[in-house]
Design a protein around this motif. Sequence first.
Motif, PDB file in Angstrom:
ATOM      1  N   MET A 133       0.849  -1.191   0.000  1.00 29.28           N
ATOM      2  CA  MET A 133       0.000   0.000   0.000  1.00 29.28           C
ATOM      3  C   MET A 133       0.885   1.241   0.000  1.00 29.28           C
ATOM      4  SD  MET A 133      -3.234   0.970   0.009  1.00 29.28           S
ATOM      5  CE  MET A 133      -4.168  -0.440   0.611  1.00 29.28           C
ATOM      6  N   GLN A 134       0.568   2.214  -0.860  1.00 25.20           N
ATOM      7  CA  GLN A 134       1.373   3.413  -0.985  1.00 25.20           C
ATOM      8  C   GLN A 134       1.231   4.301   0.245  1.00 25.20           C
ATOM      9  OE1 GLN A 134       0.280   5.333  -4.625  1.00 25.20           O
ATOM     10  NE2 GLN A 134       0.730   3.565  -5.909  1.00 25.20           N
ATOM     11  N   SER A 135       2.290   5.077   0.544  1.00 22.93           N
ATOM     12  CA  SER A 135       2.234   6.006   1.657  1.00 22.93           C
ATOM     13  C   SER A 135       1.473   7.262   1.254  1.00 22.93           C
ATOM     14  CB  SER A 135       3.645   6.367   2.117  1.00 22.93           C
ATOM     15  OG  SER A 135       4.342   7.008   1.069  1.00 22.93           O
ATOM     16  N   LEU A 136       1.052   8.026   2.243  1.00 24.43           N
ATOM     17  CA  LEU A 136       0.232   9.205   1.973  1.00 24.43           C
ATOM     18  C   LEU A 136       1.066  10.318   1.332  1.00 24.43           C
ATOM     19  CD1 LEU A 136      -2.674  10.180   2.412  1.00 24.43           C
ATOM     20  CD2 LEU A 136      -1.905  11.254   4.512  1.00 24.43           C
ATOM     21  N   ARG A 137       2.187  10.682   1.976  1.00 19.78           N
ATOM     22  CA  ARG A 137       3.108  11.711   1.490  1.00 19.78           C
ATOM     23  C   ARG A 137       2.340  12.962   1.085  1.00 19.78           C
ATOM     24  NH1 ARG A 137       7.412   7.790  -1.743  1.00 19.78           N
ATOM     25  NH2 ARG A 137       8.017   6.610   0.118  1.00 19.78           N
ATOM     26  N   ASP A 138       2.492  13.420  -0.194  1.00 20.81           N
ATOM     27  CA  ASP A 138       1.831  14.666  -0.596  1.00 20.81           C
ATOM     28  C   ASP A 138       0.417  14.425  -1.091  1.00 20.81           C
ATOM     29  OD1 ASP A 138       2.796  13.312  -2.842  1.00 20.81           O
ATOM     30  OD2 ASP A 138       2.735  15.136  -4.049  1.00 20.81           O
ATOM     31  N   ALA A 139      -0.054  13.186  -1.015  1.00 23.44           N
ATOM     32  CA  ALA A 139      -1.398  12.867  -1.503  1.00 23.44           C
ATOM     33  C   ALA A 139      -2.452  13.246  -0.472  1.00 23.44           C
ATOM     34  CB  ALA A 139      -1.504  11.386  -1.833  1.00 23.44           C
ATOM     35  N   GLN A 140      -3.684  13.221  -0.904  1.00 16.49           N
ATOM     36  CA  GLN A 140      -4.833  13.419  -0.028  1.00 16.49           C
ATOM     37  C   GLN A 140      -5.745  12.195  -0.162  1.00 16.49           C
ATOM     38  OE1 GLN A 140      -5.969  17.238  -1.810  1.00 16.49           O
ATOM     39  NE2 GLN A 140      -5.512  18.245   0.141  1.00 16.49           N
ATOM     40  N   ILE A 141      -6.725  12.152   0.686  1.00 11.82           N
ATOM     41  CA  ILE A 141      -7.716  11.072   0.613  1.00 11.82           C
ATOM     42  C   ILE A 141      -9.012  11.670   0.100  1.00 11.82           C
ATOM     43  CG2 ILE A 141      -8.942   9.287   1.885  1.00 11.82           C
ATOM     44  CD1 ILE A 141      -6.695   9.249   3.893  1.00 11.82           C
ATOM     45  N   GLY A 142      -9.520  11.120  -0.979  1.00 14.50           N
ATOM     46  CA  GLY A 142     -10.744  11.626  -1.580  1.00 14.50           C
ATOM     47  C   GLY A 142     -11.856  10.599  -1.569  1.00 14.50           C
ATOM     48  N   ALA A 143     -13.073  11.073  -1.755  1.00 13.32           N
ATOM     49  CA  ALA A 143     -14.243  10.189  -1.771  1.00 13.32           C
ATOM     50  C   ALA A 143     -15.226  10.673  -2.824  1.00 13.32           C
ATOM     51  CB  ALA A 143     -14.911  10.155  -0.402  1.00 13.32           C
ATOM     52  N   PHE A 144     -15.808   9.740  -3.554  1.00  8.26           N
ATOM     53  CA  PHE A 144     -16.882  10.071  -4.492  1.00  8.26           C
ATOM     54  C   PHE A 144     -17.976   9.025  -4.345  1.00  8.26           C
ATOM     55  CE2 PHE A 144     -14.098   7.252  -6.877  1.00  8.26           C
ATOM     56  CZ  PHE A 144     -14.959   6.438  -7.592  1.00  8.26           C
ATOM     57  N   THR A 145     -19.164   9.357  -4.768  1.00  8.99           N
ATOM     58  CA  THR A 145     -20.315   8.482  -4.539  1.00  8.99           C
ATOM     59  C   THR A 145     -21.131   8.306  -5.818  1.00  8.99           C
ATOM     60  OG1 THR A 145     -22.308   8.184  -3.177  1.00  8.99           O
ATOM     61  CG2 THR A 145     -21.758  10.433  -3.818  1.00  8.99           C
ATOM     62  N   PHE A 146     -21.829   7.188  -5.864  1.00 11.58           N
ATOM     63  CA  PHE A 146     -22.759   6.910  -6.949  1.00 11.58           C
ATOM     64  C   PHE A 146     -23.751   5.857  -6.469  1.00 11.58           C
ATOM     65  CE2 PHE A 146     -19.255   3.966  -7.467  1.00 11.58           C
ATOM     66  CZ  PHE A 146     -19.866   2.759  -7.739  1.00 11.58           C
ATOM     67  N   PHE A 147     -24.794   5.642  -7.258  1.00  6.23           N
ATOM     68  CA  PHE A 147     -25.824   4.667  -6.930  1.00  6.23           C
ATOM     69  C   PHE A 147     -25.721   3.458  -7.859  1.00  6.23           C
ATOM     70  CE2 PHE A 147     -27.694   8.446  -5.072  1.00  6.23           C
ATOM     71  CZ  PHE A 147     -28.257   7.968  -3.900  1.00  6.23           C
ATOM     72  N   ALA A 148     -25.926   2.288  -7.293  1.00  6.76           N
ATOM     73  CA  ALA A 148     -26.066   1.084  -8.114  1.00  6.76           C
ATOM     74  C   ALA A 148     -27.509   0.957  -8.577  1.00  6.76           C
ATOM     75  CB  ALA A 148     -25.663  -0.145  -7.316  1.00  6.76           C
ATOM     76  N   SER A 149     -27.711   0.221  -9.643  1.00  6.13           N
ATOM     77  CA  SER A 149     -29.069   0.020 -10.152  1.00  6.13           C
ATOM     78  C   SER A 149     -29.883  -0.809  -9.160  1.00  6.13           C
ATOM     79  CB  SER A 149     -29.027  -0.699 -11.503  1.00  6.13           C
ATOM     80  OG  SER A 149     -28.292   0.041 -12.441  1.00  6.13           O
ATOM     81  N   PRO A 150     -31.078  -0.372  -8.811  1.00 13.48           N
ATOM     82  CA  PRO A 150     -31.906  -1.170  -7.904  1.00 13.48           C
ATOM     83  C   PRO A 150     -32.494  -2.378  -8.616  1.00 13.48           C
ATOM     84  CG  PRO A 150     -33.098   0.779  -8.621  1.00 13.48           C
ATOM     85  CD  PRO A 150     -31.705   0.901  -9.200  1.00 13.48           C
TER      86      PRO A 150
END
Length: 882
Positions: free
Chosen positions: A1-18
């Motif tokens: 697993m890569q280290s954080l260093r100059d990176a950030q942690i991001g999040a995105f969302t979507f819906f699965a088909s019901p």
Amino acid sequence: MQSLRDAQIGAFTFFASPLPHDVCGSNGLPLTPNSIKILGRFQLLKTITHPRLCQYVDISRGKHERLVVVAEHYESSLKDFRKPSKPFSPEKVMQIAYQILEGLEFLNKHRMVHRALCPHNVLLDSQAAVKLAKFGLYHMTDHGADVDFPIGHPTYLAPEVIAQGSFHHSDPLFKEPRLPSGPKADVWSLGVLLFELCVGRQLLHNIDISKRLKFIITLGCMDDIVTVLAEEHGCLEAIKVRNCSTFSWPTPAQLLVDPVFEDISSLYVPYNKPVGLFSSLRCAHLELPENINELCKDDGEDYLAERAIDEVYYLWCLAGGDLEKELINKEIIQSKPPVCTLPNFLLEDGESFGQGRDRSFLLDDTTVTLSLCQLRNRLMDVAGEAYYPLLEDEQSNLPQSNSSNDLSTAVSLPLIIRERDTEYQLTRIVLFDRLLKAYPYKKNQVWKEARVDIPPLLRGLAWAALLGVEGDIKAKYDSIDKETPIPTDRQIEVDIPRCHQYDELLSSPQGHVKFRRVLKAWVVSHPDLVYWQGLDSLCAPFLYLNFNNEALAYACMSAFIPKYLYNFFLKDNSHVIQEYLTVFSQMIAFHDPELSNHLNEIGFIPDLYAIPWFLTMFTHVFPLHKIFHLWDTLLLGNSSFPFCIGVAILQQLRDRLLANGFNECILLFSDLPEIDIERCVRESINLFCWTPKSATYRQYAQPSKPMGENINGSFGKTSTFYTTDYQDLPKTDLLREPMKLSELKAEVSPRISAEDLIDLLELSGPVPFKTPMKRAKAGKPKILAVDIRSMEDFSRGHVTGSVNIPYSSAFGPDGELVQCPAATTLASFKGRVIVILSHALKSAAMFAAHLVKVNYPRVCILDGGINKLKATGLLTVPSPQI
């Protein structure tokens, strides 16, 4: 697993088909939600590590099929540098192209394509190096089949992709499923992207969506995506049915070796994936500065950024991080009143009422950066030394800080609190990470720290170390034939959909596939054993913890079964099971005679409830989160520790069992009440330390190899916890002898060996064998040896410290102990270990049974009788009185 260093942690969302609620699969079970399918496929993405790819970290499933994906993120992207006034130089464009191709080629090697390549998905780190984002969206959604939106931006999609359109495998309009996009589709997207970089503006800039579609259609492409978009933007007249021409262009791998990149390729070092922990060759970078006192002097050093990104995210969650709250704050998730979410009704005359389609159910490509301020504030007082722990004797040179003192007090807190303490988990994760990287050379240190606790983030690797897994396990697992049909396949297929399916990961289709492969690998590689129901439950904890490493799950399972369930999976295992249950019955009588008497009176024997316990090591009766805490301790004990767990469970239900009859007890165990696992573990350790090691002897247990220095391990501060089985001891005349099952069943109390008696009484003399597992002085249970021979035999020679209570005069007609000085001494030792000595073992067994009947706990019998001790010279004769 890569280290954080100059990176950030991001999040995105979507819906699965019901999916429809009233439809079942071919097996009669409800259909697996698409969000569960996506969650299962996502796990593979966490293993895709490359300098040109953003590391995926986690995925969480919310309400209404919502999914939130967490990944490595950078604020800068090619979208920010696409300016007409300052286009990239040709050299820079070539470097970007080469780096993107590196990432695409690595994906292709893992049988993946990006399909969503566009400027805002090509991120740039602080060194302006390319990091491809959202490359896993196409894979995790099964090529877009599990979502209601197209994968990819129309401007950058290849013509054949647009022509093919979106599709679902279950769509009845398609008789045959359409093939997913190949590597060449990403090359087209890359070409469009590079053209924009060269000209310094977006292709089809300032042209609305309808004209863009007309331009694409003139290439000879028409699909469902175009139809949907055109309807929304009023250019339906532009849609014409045309055949898509087949274009030929190279793959990323072919482009990388093109002469045009000859000068650029020399600037980049080929990426070599780090060697895994359990492999033949590996190297861990554990160097420390020469002057350890100068290690952490720089107060401005960001030690957290040097940790792996999955560690940082795990700590972020412990520090109060909430994905849904972050998305709500950025208005990515917007709550609406129920009246605003009414469906759209269409009347017979064509008039419609209600809301239009909610655009939030389509893909929002926004990535929200997770703030680490709260985590950093939480870890502000953690000294820098905590990030670089010193091992063994080196710890004496480490200066103590206030934070380390505070963390040392946390060890005494309940386990559930420690697992939620951010600072404490940081220190444990860093320490275990270093120890595991040095495994197997630091095996003993892993055992030592595991006796305190195991950080949940590293539990899978820690368990493998405790089980002694070593070597190139992947090569061994890959060599096993897991494809050829075998008779067991049908039973495995039936059992898997019923095994821990409350868990989202194990209930996913990918979870079922991995279940099937690991179980089949075990069956095929153990031809002398067979598949019994329950083996799937036994596999579940290992598969859950090593979901992306089937080889390690298989290796752990293969090491676990011989240690704790030796020969349980024979075709005819009745003799093994019966011996195990008989020993368990004796353990109940040894530790809780009152409960044992009651259960025997009502006929509620272990055969009725305990077989699923031991055949699955409690995985069939407890959920996974409880099994994790239970097995953290189980793996530190030997094969007899499960007996103590079983007794501890019964003691938690003691009051209800004593108050009920047979039928009520059956109902009680058909739906086992809530069990406090932490209390169960604590009481199991106490029971284990009170049990003489030979009391749980089984002739069908596996003689395992001694664990060297792990033989004497302190579990806590006052008790001794053994990891070596009784069968591991060198064979001498003082050890227990095998006995027939019928004889074993006839005795209520367990037998102990002469060696154990000598050890517990701490006798000295010409003993031919001295145990290597001598109990610690602190907390050693007291023991009373009761010699039931006649006074004449007792006077001819007896064990020092023993009391003489002749069998003939000990009990009255009603079965009660006759009052005498020796009986008074016996009563004063009630609650301690009482060993019955006699010439005749039958008399000793009957005497022990009488004591159990009057509720004397911890009663056992000397195996072989007093004659076993004659050769030792430990029998003493009282001096004649003058």
